[in-house]
Scaffold this active site. Structure first.
Site: not given
Length: 727
Positions: A17, A20, A425, A625
């Site tokens: 679960c 853990c 761009d 960029d």
């Protein structure tokens, strides 16, 4: 001294679960030398970034708290796959064994409730018979819960195993007390304890099966990796294992065959199906000197390739790694579930104790109170909370990869749903990124001068001029004092004369008049062309116009984004007139166009929009960029772009289609919706289920079944993303 930072992935075993995974994550983060660690319950993997430690120490730290860890690398992948299969086979055997022993107890109970008291029913109601049937279920099949509970309590991090172990043990112990030490009650609950274990084990088995389907995208990509290759050695063709292929080997690929690894075509032409990498269904024509990629399919021609990348360095291997990393990452929304999971089990234990005491005090029936308390313990489900986010992310990133959209992590997947501004761009994003010379104005020698200057340039416009010069047979001349002026142009000395090639803005700074070319330049720019001037230190000599074709889907993509309420902007180093012309063609508002922007200034526009409260996505493909991509809320790189752009970005569009941006946002929104549905279900299930159990409306068997199938519902809801068509 430089610090050697490493990043490793481990497969974790023994988790049941969210508590853990949280406990293991905490333990790893506390290890000396560990910079960060995340554990994903759905993928059953831990990602650890560390400096001064070893993988052996990290594995030992996980084992010390009762779990298992295996380094996830090529050497261990086969072992991991085999161990998973062995674990599932063992779980399946235990489930069948448990069901065989539990079924007679359940049928006897149902028959007794229906009024049947025959010899067989009476036999299965004998205390000793029920004990003999229930004992193996409780302590052989259920041993996994006791073992998990022991380690959880030892590390002071109670989990689901604690709830199941306490709940079933209470029912089992009460049955022994009533059956062998009767006082006023002869009621037995062996069928309840056995059925709870069987149902929870069934739920876990189905959960593991469903979880394996969330990783189908990875499995499909891995299946594209061929096992052998046809190699030419000493003029002879031979079949070798893919692991034996070396860089610069010559491979032969026939029609219909898969390309074994990345390389460049040295003989032949063909069309290659790259849909598994890019999502693009139309085969791509390939000729000599073109790159081909491992996993793609050669559809018609016989080709020979020279190997350029092997193993983990191939594009396919990097895509698989990127998707695996993304599936193991956490989205910000998961923090809610993590915080609740951390306190969930202690709260449930407290509520179970309160239920026992209050019900016993009010009814004076302590057996009834104990059963109510058991129902509270076994209906509470932290698993659904733990699986709500990671399973949706696993499926979402897999769907994205299948469509050529590589999303690097849960944060990007969640963030894309909130974008309300996109900056595009121009070159290589809105346009094809393959500019061509369309006009040359000035004396003939300017072609040779442009050609010589641009030979040393890496700019796409420079490359277009070089290609044109080679086409018309221009001659290069020796150049000295070469200087690149980012966003403005280049300069250098040829035959003792200093020349400049670039923008009109730079000419104005040099105090040079270009009146002679003003009218023609204006016409070209209004047509969306980029004009580059050539000048010496005294006058402007001429100009060249370059045009880059707009992508076919650019206008459609921008319209789709605008219909979603997303503001679309364009940023370019080009002049204002050319930028406005391109913007008009694709439907971008004139006040949303930023022209004559220097490379280092692109990030400023991202920041400006963010300060105005916008969630900004930046789309680009070049080195210049990268700062803007890094600063944006979601950086999006085109797959045709530079490695730096793709490394910096949060998302890579492998097919370079602008319509994929809209698909990405739709996929992100759909995934976020699934996460919210999963969390809502998990919260509501526990919010309603626990009070119902406490007030006795649910007996322990129904409570255990509900717990088992709550996780399955979350997984199935996440898997339904696979059926969604993203537009």
């Amino acid at each position: 001294m430089a610090t050697n930072t490493k990043m490793e992935t481990f497969v974790i075993t023994g988790m049941t679960c969210a508590n853990c995974s949280a406990r293991i994550e905490k333990e790893l983060n506390e290890q000396p030398g560990v910079m960060s660690a995340t554990v994903n319950l759905a993928t059953e993997k831990a990602s650890v970034k560390y400096t001064d430690t070893t993988t052996e120490r990290l594995i030992k730290s996980v084992e010390n708290i009762g779990y298992g860890a295996i380094l996830y690398d090529e050497a261990h992948k086969q072992k991991i796959a085999e161990e998973k299969q062995t674990y599932l086979r063992k779980m399946k055997f235990d489930l069948i064994f448990s069901a065989i022993l539990t079924l007679p107890l359940m049928l006897a109970m149902i028959a007794m409730m229906l009024g049947s008291h025959g010899p067989i029913v009476s036999f299965f109601h004998l205390s000793l018979v029920q004990l003999l049937f229930a004992l193996p279920v409780q302590f052989y099949v259920g041993w996994r819960f006791y073992k998990g509970a022991y380690h959880a309590l030892k590390t002071k991090a109670p989990n689901m195993d604690v709830l199941v172990a306490i709940g079933t043990s209470a029912a089992f112990a009460l049955s022994i007390y009533n059956g062998f030490f009767p006082s006023h009650s002869h009621d037995l609950y062996f069928e309840s304890s056995s059925m709870i274990i069987t149902l929870i084990l069934l739920g876990k088995y189905l959960e593991h099966t469903a979880k394996s389907k969330t990783g189908d995208a990875i499995k499909q990509m891995m299946s594209l990796q061929t096992k052998t290759a046809q190699v030419l050695r000493d003029g002879k063709e031979e079949t070798i294992a893919i692991d034996e292929v070396m860089i610069d080997d010559i491979l032969v690929i026939r029609p219909g065959e898969q390309v074994p690894t990345d390389g460049r075509i040295i003989a032949g032409t063909s069309a290659l199906d790259e849909s598994m990498l890019t999502g693009e269904s139309v085969p791509v024509e390939k000729k000599e000197k073109d790159m081909v990629f491992g996993g793609t399919i050669n559809t018609n021609g016989l080709i020979q390739i020279q190997v350029s990348q092997i193993g983990k360095d191939t594009v396919l291997a990097q895509i698989i790694q990127m998707v695996e990393d993304a599936q193991g990452s956490k989205a910000p929304i998961q923090q809610i579930a993590d915080k609740i999971s951390g306190i969930f089990v202690p709260i449930v234990l407290f509520l179970a104790l309160v239920t026992l005491l209050v019900t016993g005090w009010l009814t004076k029936d302590w057996q009834l109170a104990l059963l109510h308390s058991v129902s509270v313990l076994v209906i509470a489900c932290p698993c659904a909370l733990g699986l709500a986010t990671p399973t949706a992310i696993m499926v979402g990133t897999g769907v994205g990869a299948h469509n050529g959209i590589l999303i690097k992590g849960g944060e990007a997947l969640e963030g894309a749903a909130h974008l309300n501004s996109i900056i595009l761009d121009k070159t290589g994003t809105i346009t094809q990124g393959r500019p061509e010379v369309t006009d040359v104005i000035g004396p003939k020698e300017i072609i040779s001068l442009f050609y010589s200057l641009e030979h040393a340039s890496e700019h796409p416009l420079g490359k277009a001029i070089v290609a044109y010069g080679a086409k018309v047979g221009a001659k290069t001349q020796p150049i000295t004092d070469f200087v690149a002026h980012p966003g403005a142009g280049i300069s250098g000395t040829i035959n003792g004369v200093h020349y400049f090639a670039g923008t009109r803005k730079r000419l104005a700074e040099m105090n040079l008049s270009f009146d002679e070319f003003q009218e023609q330049a204006l016409e070209l720019e209004q047509a969306g062309k980029t004009v580059m001037f050539l000048a010496n230190e005294e006058q402007v000599l001429g100009m060249i116009a370059v045009a880059d074709q707009i992508k076919e889907d650019a206008k459609q993509a921008i319209e789709q984004l605008q219909q979603k309420g997303v503001d679309v902007f364009m940023v370019t180093g080009d002049n204002q007139r050319a930028a406005q012309a391109i913007g008009k063609q694709v439907g971008i508002d004139s006040d949303h166009i930023f022209a004559e922007v220097l490379p280092e200034e692109k990030a400023n526009y991202v920041e400006k929009l963010q300060k105005a409260g916008k969630k900004v996505g930046m789309v680009g493909d070049g080195i210049n960029d990268a700062p803007a991509l890094a600063l944006a809320d979601v950086g999006i790189a085109m797959g045709s772009g530079t490695d730096i752009a793709m490394e910096t970005a949060d998302v890579t569009l492998m097919n370079s289609h602008l319509t994929s941006i809209n698909q990405m946002i739709s996929l992100s929104a759909a995934t976020l919706k699934k996460i919210k549905q999963n969390l809502f279900w998990a919260f509501i299930y526990n919010t309603i289920g626990i009070p119902f159990a406490a007030f006795g409306f649910l007996n322990p068997i129904i409570a255990g079944g509900a717990m088992a199938f709550s996780s399955i519902s979350v997984l199935l809801n996440s898997l339904s993303l696979n059926r969604k068509t993203i537009k």
